[in-house]
Design a protein around this motif. Structure first.
Motif, short mmCIF file in Angstrom:
data_model
loop_
_atom_site.label_atom_id
_atom_site.label_comp_id
_atom_site.label_asym_id
_atom_site.label_seq_id
_atom_site.Cartn_x
_atom_site.Cartn_y
_atom_site.Cartn_z
N THR A 106 0.74 -1.27 0.00
CA THR A 106 -0.01 0.09 0.10
C THR A 106 0.91 1.09 0.06
O THR A 106 0.52 2.15 -0.98
N LEU A 256 -3.11 -1.10 -5.58
CA LEU A 256 -3.94 -0.72 -4.37
C LEU A 256 -5.34 -1.72 -4.68
O LEU A 256 -5.84 -2.26 -3.56
N SER A 260 -6.41 -4.34 -1.82
CA SER A 260 -7.69 -4.29 -1.23
C SER A 260 -8.54 -5.86 -1.09
O SER A 260 -9.39 -5.92 -0.38
#
Length: 265
Positions: A106, A256, A260
């Motif tokens: 991240t 990202l 997630s």
């Protein structure tokens, strides 16, 4: 499989070390699939990339060292030394503070995205400045600082931060800014590699190392970095860095998304 992984990581390092897309960020992500590598392994493949750039610039380096009586060469060399010393001092301070690189995707993804946007803005601003080739003392100071910032935030990219700082601080010419950034990177990265190498041997971290895999990765990194840098130096003669910025933003967004849904840590 370990030798294949060593080849893959050598290729990743060779391509990404001097392109403005972050080698540390790519290696951290690659290791999530290929397995974590020792500090010594990462030092060795980085040394291969540095060797490649040293070979490419050896004539320029010898001109600076042997022609120091020339005022222009002497001034350029002193600015390189200043940038290196700033990086060395600030880098040691960061080490003493105990800073650790992130190992998750991240923060790297966000650094890639923000860095990509910054690159496009910086390119736009630099295009509106006179294309000066001169390296000023301000450029040397800011490039030295930029190298440390890139080391603290993986995904930023040392080459991207130094090249664009140089362009915005007064060296509007892409080729001149890139040359200074790469020449500063040579002693900086050799010093960092030597420091980490000595530390690794002192701590006994080299005892169980696979030296064949290390040798393979080193050779691959050297060859690939040589080709990548040669291509980059030709590319920037008539092209902007926009394609690299777009790549960074896309890669950051993908990372990202993968983080997630738990595909990567």
């Amino acid at each position: 499989m370990d030798y294949i992984n060593a080849i893959i990581l050598g290729i990743v390092e060779g391509i990404t070390e001097f392109l403005p897309i972050s080698s540390t960020g790519h290696l951290i992500i690659a290791e999530q699939w290929l397995g974590h590598r020792s500090d010594l392994f990462n030092i060795v493949i980085q040394a291969g990339a540095i060797l490649a750039v040293t070979i490419i610039y050896w004539r320029r380096i010898m001109t600076l060292l042997l022609g120091w009586q020339d005022p222009a060469n002497r001034s350029y060399l002193f600015k390189l030394i200043l940038a290196f010393l700033i990086t060395a001092v600030l880098g040691l301070i960061v080490k003493k503070l105990g800073f650790e690189l992130p190992s998750t995707a991240t923060p790297i993804a966000w650094a890639l995205i923000i860095g990509g946007i910054w690159m496009m803005v910086a390119e736009w601003l630099a295009a509106r400045r006179p294309p000066h080739k001169e390296i000023t003392w301000l450029v040397a100071i800011l490039v030295g600082i930029a190298q440390v910032v890139a080391g603290v935030f993986p995904g930023t990219s040392r080459s991207a931060s130094t090249i664009f700082v140089a362009m915005l601080a007064g060296t509007g010419n892409r080729a001149a800014a890139t040359e200074f950034a790469f020449l500063v990177g040579i002693p900086t990265m050799y010093a960092a590699s030597a420091y980490e190498l000595l530390k690794t041997f002192k701590d006994g971290g080299a005892a169980n190392e696979d030296w064949t895999a290390l040798g393979i990765a080193f050779v691959v990194s050297t060859i690939v970095a040589f080709v990548a840098v040669k291509w980059l130096l030709s590319y920037i003669q008539s092209n902007k860095f926009t394609a690299f910025a777009i790549y960074r933003i896309i890669l950051g967004a993908i990372l990202l998304g993968m983080a997630s849904v738990g595909m990567i840590a």
